[in-house]
Design an enzyme around this catalytic site. Structure first.
Site: not given
Ligand code: GRF
Length: 205
Positions: A14, A16, A92, A109, A144
């Site tokens: 989490g 992000n 997915i 991503h 995807l």
């Molecule tokens: C990130 O690298 C994002 O790009 C990918 O999964 C990871 C998630 O990281 N889709 P976090 O859970 O947000 O730390």
């Protein structure tokens, strides 16, 4: 101005989600809810501690992906989100789900798509000898990691760094890129609401 309503879907750490929450502003976007398919996701603990509304939809409780996605959709709809932001969501989604939220469903991503869709992007970037790497925010479609690109952030790869180091540097880019994209959607600078195939102006955070 009413802030853009953003629901975030996670499976794990989490970071992000945290970046999105910390950079939300009353005149741009607000996180109206967080959904995880894993009750033990650290990101869910963060959300709860911050007073965000959280829900768990455990995929193991559903016999098929379609049933899981239906419940995920019902749960998300209770938050009345404008935009649904996938942030480390490790399932997915079915075509039905993706179609229902077309133009409102985005993902981040950890590669410069179309290079390296899927997993282990940093290892693969290093193994390929790529000199540039980075992160992509894109609309989610039924293929995807292949939906229309909204924005990318890039860095130069140091041939001597390992995947963990490179991954940390990309993650730092993600934490600026994702909030910036949502801010720009909220400001009307990136069209949303139906699936758009444009590539918006590149963001260089
Ligand atoms: C990130 O690298 C994002 O790009 C990918 O999964 C990871 C998630 O990281 N889709 P976090 O859970 O947000 O730390």
């Amino acid at each position: 101005m009413t802030p853009l309503r953003v629901a975030v879907v996670i499976s794990g750490r989490g970071s992000n989600l945290r970046a999105l929450h910390e950079q939300a502003r009353p005149n741009t976007y607000e996180i109206v809810g967080v959904v995880s398919n894993k009750a033990e996701a650290p990101g869910l603990r963060y959300a709860t501690a911050q007073g965000l509304a959280t829900r768990v939809v455990d995929h193991r409780q559903y016999a098929t992906a379609a049933l899981f996605d239906a419940e995920l959709g019902r749960t998300l709809d209770t938050f009345k989100p404008d935009i649904i932001a996938l942030a480390g969501f490790l399932r997915i989604l079915t075509t039905d789900f993706v179609t229902r939220y077309a133009g409102r469903l985005i993902n981040i991503h950890p590669s410069l798509l179309p290079a390296f869709p899927g997993l282990n992007t940093h290892e693969r970037a290093l193994a390929s000898g790529a000199t540039e790497h980075g992160a992509t925010v894109h609309w989610v479609t039924h293929i995807l990691d292949s939906g229309p690109i909204i924005a990318q952030a890039r860095l130069h790869v140091d041939a001597k760094e390992d995947a963990a180091h490179l991954g940390q540097r990309v993650l730092a880019l993600e934490h600026r890129l994702y909030p910036q994209v949502l801010t720009e959607i909220a400001q009307g600078r990136i069209p949303w609401g139906s699936l758009v195939t444009n590539t918006a102006a590149p963001i260089d955070p």
